[in-house]
Design an enzyme around this catalytic site. Structure first.
Site, PDB file in Angstrom:
ATOM      1  N   TYR A 136     -19.802 -46.481  57.716  1.00  0.00           N
ATOM      2  CA  TYR A 136     -19.429 -45.256  57.015  1.00  0.00           C
ATOM      3  C   TYR A 136     -18.714 -45.620  55.701  1.00  0.00           C
ATOM      4  O   TYR A 136     -17.784 -46.432  55.699  1.00  0.00           O
ATOM      5  CB  TYR A 136     -18.511 -44.429  57.922  1.00  0.00           C
ATOM      6  CG  TYR A 136     -18.064 -43.145  57.275  1.00  0.00           C
ATOM      7  CD1 TYR A 136     -18.982 -42.129  57.008  1.00  0.00           C
ATOM      8  CD2 TYR A 136     -16.741 -42.947  56.905  1.00  0.00           C
ATOM      9  CE1 TYR A 136     -18.571 -40.955  56.393  1.00  0.00           C
ATOM     10  CE2 TYR A 136     -16.329 -41.776  56.303  1.00  0.00           C
ATOM     11  CZ  TYR A 136     -17.250 -40.785  56.048  1.00  0.00           C
ATOM     12  OH  TYR A 136     -16.850 -39.629  55.427  1.00  0.00           O
ATOM     13  N   ASP A 188     -16.822 -47.700  66.575  1.00  0.00           N
ATOM     14  CA  ASP A 188     -16.867 -46.323  66.060  1.00  0.00           C
ATOM     15  C   ASP A 188     -18.062 -45.654  66.733  1.00  0.00           C
ATOM     16  O   ASP A 188     -19.210 -45.977  66.446  1.00  0.00           O
ATOM     17  CB  ASP A 188     -17.023 -46.358  64.529  1.00  0.00           C
ATOM     18  CG  ASP A 188     -17.068 -44.960  63.918  1.00  0.00           C
ATOM     19  OD1 ASP A 188     -17.484 -44.011  64.615  1.00  0.00           O
ATOM     20  OD2 ASP A 188     -16.705 -44.823  62.733  1.00  0.00           O
ATOM     21  N   ARG A 248       5.030 -33.251  66.516  1.00  0.00           N
ATOM     22  CA  ARG A 248       4.335 -34.443  66.000  1.00  0.00           C
ATOM     23  C   ARG A 248       4.157 -35.459  67.126  1.00  0.00           C
ATOM     24  O   ARG A 248       3.147 -36.134  67.216  1.00  0.00           O
ATOM     25  CB  ARG A 248       5.118 -35.069  64.825  1.00  0.00           C
ATOM     26  CG  ARG A 248       4.604 -36.464  64.457  1.00  0.00           C
ATOM     27  CD  ARG A 248       5.044 -36.975  63.097  1.00  0.00           C
ATOM     28  NE  ARG A 248       6.385 -36.607  62.707  1.00  0.00           N
ATOM     29  CZ  ARG A 248       7.513 -37.110  63.214  1.00  0.00           C
ATOM     30  NH1 ARG A 248       7.466 -38.037  64.155  1.00  0.00           N
ATOM     31  NH2 ARG A 248       8.688 -36.683  62.793  1.00  0.00           N
ATOM     32  N   LYS A 266     -17.697 -34.636  63.603  1.00  0.00           N
ATOM     33  CA  LYS A 266     -19.148 -34.682  63.698  1.00  0.00           C
ATOM     34  C   LYS A 266     -19.616 -34.071  65.024  1.00  0.00           C
ATOM     35  O   LYS A 266     -19.389 -32.912  65.242  1.00  0.00           O
ATOM     36  CB  LYS A 266     -19.617 -36.129  63.510  1.00  0.00           C
ATOM     37  CG  LYS A 266     -18.934 -36.856  62.339  1.00  0.00           C
ATOM     38  CD  LYS A 266     -19.260 -36.281  60.979  1.00  0.00           C
ATOM     39  CE  LYS A 266     -18.366 -36.794  59.855  1.00  0.00           C
ATOM     40  NZ  LYS A 266     -18.298 -38.258  59.724  1.00  0.00           N
TER      41      LYS A 266
HETATM   42  C1  LIG Z   1     -17.393 -39.124  59.164  1.00  0.00           C
HETATM   43  C2  LIG Z   1     -17.259 -40.455  59.739  1.00  0.00           C
HETATM   44  C3  LIG Z   1     -16.024 -41.126  59.712  1.00  0.00           C
HETATM   45  C4  LIG Z   1     -14.816 -40.552  59.033  1.00  0.00           C
HETATM   46  O1  LIG Z   1     -14.351 -39.408  59.682  1.00  0.00           O
HETATM   47  P1  LIG Z   1     -13.587 -38.202  58.930  1.00  0.00           P
HETATM   48  O2  LIG Z   1     -13.319 -37.261  60.032  1.00  0.00           O
HETATM   49  O3  LIG Z   1     -14.520 -37.680  57.878  1.00  0.00           O
HETATM   50  O4  LIG Z   1     -12.366 -38.787  58.319  1.00  0.00           O
HETATM   51  C5  LIG Z   1     -15.958 -42.367  60.319  1.00  0.00           C
HETATM   52  N1  LIG Z   1     -17.029 -42.932  60.900  1.00  0.00           N
HETATM   53  C6  LIG Z   1     -18.230 -42.327  60.922  1.00  0.00           C
HETATM   54  C7  LIG Z   1     -19.389 -43.004  61.594  1.00  0.00           C
HETATM   55  C8  LIG Z   1     -18.387 -41.073  60.337  1.00  0.00           C
HETATM   56  O5  LIG Z   1     -19.589 -40.484  60.357  1.00  0.00           O
END
Ligand SMILES: *Cc1c(COP(=O)(O)O)cnc(C)c1O
Length: 388
Positions: free
Chosen positions: A105, A177, A53, A202
Site C-alpha cells: 500500500y 497486513d 482514550r 476497506k
Molecule cells: C487502505 C490501506 C491501508 C491504510 O489504511 P487507512 O485506513 O487508509 O489508513 C493499509 N494497507 C492496505 C492494504 C490498505 O488497502
C-alpha cells in the site's frame, strides 16, 4: 477472552462475538457510548473504564469481535489502518531494521520511508513471495518482517506459513497486513504470523463510510506493548466509527462470498477480452501464485488489476468512462471502484520502485463490488470500447 462465541464458526462469531446485549437496557446492538470519562465509585474503583482514550465500551466490543474473527486472543483498534501500522513501527527503536514486501500500500510505503526513517528505522523492500530474497535481506538488526498478501496492486501471494517459519528461525516478528484478504479468506495468526494489521476502512467496514484500523494478535507480551502505545500515542477511533465497523463485520462472510464470485466472473471475462493485455487475479489458473492462493485462501478476493492494450493514455481514458465502477481511491466497499494506481493510490512510491514491482503506468485496479456481475461486465466492456 472469555467469550461465549469464541469457539463458534466464522459467520456466527461475526454477528455475535464481543457484543452481548447491553447490560443496562438489553439493547441488542452495542450502544455508541458518547462519553469521554466514567464516574468512579471511589478513587480508582470503577467498572474497568476510567478514560475513553484508554478504554471505551464500543471500541472494546469491536476489539473483541476482530480478535474472534482473526482467531486471535486480543485486538486493538486505531483511527486508521495507517495509525495501526504506525503503532507496530513504534514498538521498534532507532537502529532497528525492517524487511518489507516491495509491492505494498502506497501510504504504508510513505509511512515507512518518509516518517519512520527519520526516527532511525531502516527498511529493505523485497519481493516477499521470494523466500530467498527475504532471507538475504534479514540482518542482525532486523526486528520485523512486514508482508501484504495478496499484495497491492499486483495481487501476488506470499507464503505466510513459510515466512512465519523463517521469522521464527531468525527470532524476528512477522506482521501481515490482512486488509485485502480479510479473516474470512485467510487467517495469518493460525499460519504462524505474530501480528495481523487491518485497514478496517476497506472490507471490514465494507460500506465506504468509515476510516479505521486494527491490530490483532495472540501473544500477551505484544498486547502489553501495543496497548501501552495505543494509550500513550492516542490514535484511537471514535465510538461511532467503531459501531460502523461492527455493523460491517456482521455481514463480512456474505459480502466476501459475493465480492469473490463477482471478481472471478470479471477476471475471466477480462482474460478473454481481445483489448486486454494482462490480468492479475489469484483466482485465475494463469496467475503465477494460483496454487499457493488456493492453499492459503478460502477464495481469491475481490481485487483485480489489469493492463489494457494501448498503455497509459488509454488506461486513463477508460478509468473515466465506466458508469457502474466509480473512479475513486480505496477498495472493499459494496460498490465497485476503478483506480489508476500510478497516479492515485501508489503515486507516493517512486516510479522506479513501482516499475521494479511490476506496477506499470498503464495498470488499472478494480475493487469489484456486490452488484450484479452482468452489469459489471457490461460496464467494463462499454468503457473498453469507448476508450479505443
Ligand atoms: C487502505 C490501506 C491501508 C491504510 O489504511 P487507512 O485506513 O487508509 O489508513 C493499509 N494497507 C492496505 C492494504 C490498505 O488497502
Amino acid at each position: 477472552m472469555t467469550e461465549p462465541f469464541e469457539k463458534a464458526r466464522f459467520a456466527t462469531k461475526a454477528v455475535h462475538a464481543g457484543q452481548p446485549p447491553d447490560p443496562t437496557t438489553g439493547a441488542i446492538m452495542t450502544p455508541v457510548y458518547l462519553t469521554s470519562t466514567y464516574v468512579q465509585e471511589a478513587p480508582d474503583v470503577h467498572k474497568g473504564f476510567d478514560y475513553a482514550r484508554t478504554n471505551h465500551p464500543t471500541r472494546l466490543a469491536l476489539e473483541r469481535n476482530l480478535a474472534a474473527l482473526e482467531d486471535g486472543s486480543w485486538g486493538l483498534c486505531f483511527g486508521s489502518g495507517s495509525a495501526a501500522a504506525h503503532a507496530v513501527m513504534t514498538m521498534l527503536s532507532s537502529g532497528d531494521h525492517v524487511v518489507s514486501c516491495n509491492d505494498l500500500y502506497g501510504g504504508t510505503y510513505r509511512l515507512f520511508t518518509k516518517v519512520m526513517e527519520r526516527f532511525g528505522l531502516t527498511f529493505s523492500f523485497v519481493s516477499a513471495y521470494d523466500l530467498g530474497a527475504v532471507e538475504k535481506a534479514i540482518t542482525p538488526k532486523t526486528k520485523l518482517l512486514w508482508v501484504e498478501t495478496p499484495s497491492n496492486p499486483m495481487l501476488l501471494i506470499s507464503d505466510i506459513k513459510e515466512l512465519a517459519k523463517l521469522a521464527k528461525a531468525k527470532g524476528i516478528l512477522l506482521a501481515v497486513d490482512n486488509t485485502f484478504a480479510t479473516p474470512y479468506l485467510q487467517q495469518p495468526l493460525a499460519m504462524g504470523a505474530d501480528l495481523v494489521v487491518h485497514s478496517t476502512t476497506k472490507y471490514m467496514g465494507g460500506h465506504s463510510d468509515v476510516v479505521g484500523g486494527a491490530i490483532v494478535g495472540r501473544d500477551k507480551g505484544l498486547f502489553d506493548k501495543l496497548k501501552f502505545i495505543q494509550n500513550a500515542v492516542g490514535a484511537v477511533p471514535g465510538p461511532l466509527d467503531c459501531f460502523l465497523v461492527l455493523r460491517g463485520t456482521k455481514t463480512l462472510a456474505l459480502r466476501m462470498e459475493k465480492h469473490c464470485a463477482n471478481a472471478l466472473k470479471v477476471a475471466k471475462h477480462l482474460l478473454e477480452h481481445p483489448e486486454i493485455a494482462l490480468v492479475h487475479y489469484p483466482g485465475l489458473p494463469i496467475h503465477k501464485h494460483y496454487g499457493l492462493a488456493k492453499a492459503q485462501m478460502r477464495l481469491a478476493g475481490g481485487i483485480i488489476s489489469f493492463e489494457l492494450k494501448g498503455g497509459l493514455e488509454r488506461a486513463k481514458r477508460m478509468a473515466g468512462l465506466t458508469k457502474v465502477f466509480s473512479l475513486a481511491e480505496s477498495l472493499g466497499g459494496v460498490e465497485s471502484l476503478i483506480g489508476h494506481p500510478a497516479t492515485m493510490t501508489h503515486a507516493s512510491i517512486p516510479r522506479e520502485e513501482r516499475l521494479k514491482a511490476g506496477l506499470t503506468d498503464g495498470l488499472l485496479r478494480l475493487s469489484v463490488g456486490i452488484e450484479d456481475a452482468e452489469d459489471l461486465v457490461a460496464d467494463l466492456d462499454q468503457a473498453i470500447q469507448k476508450s479505443l
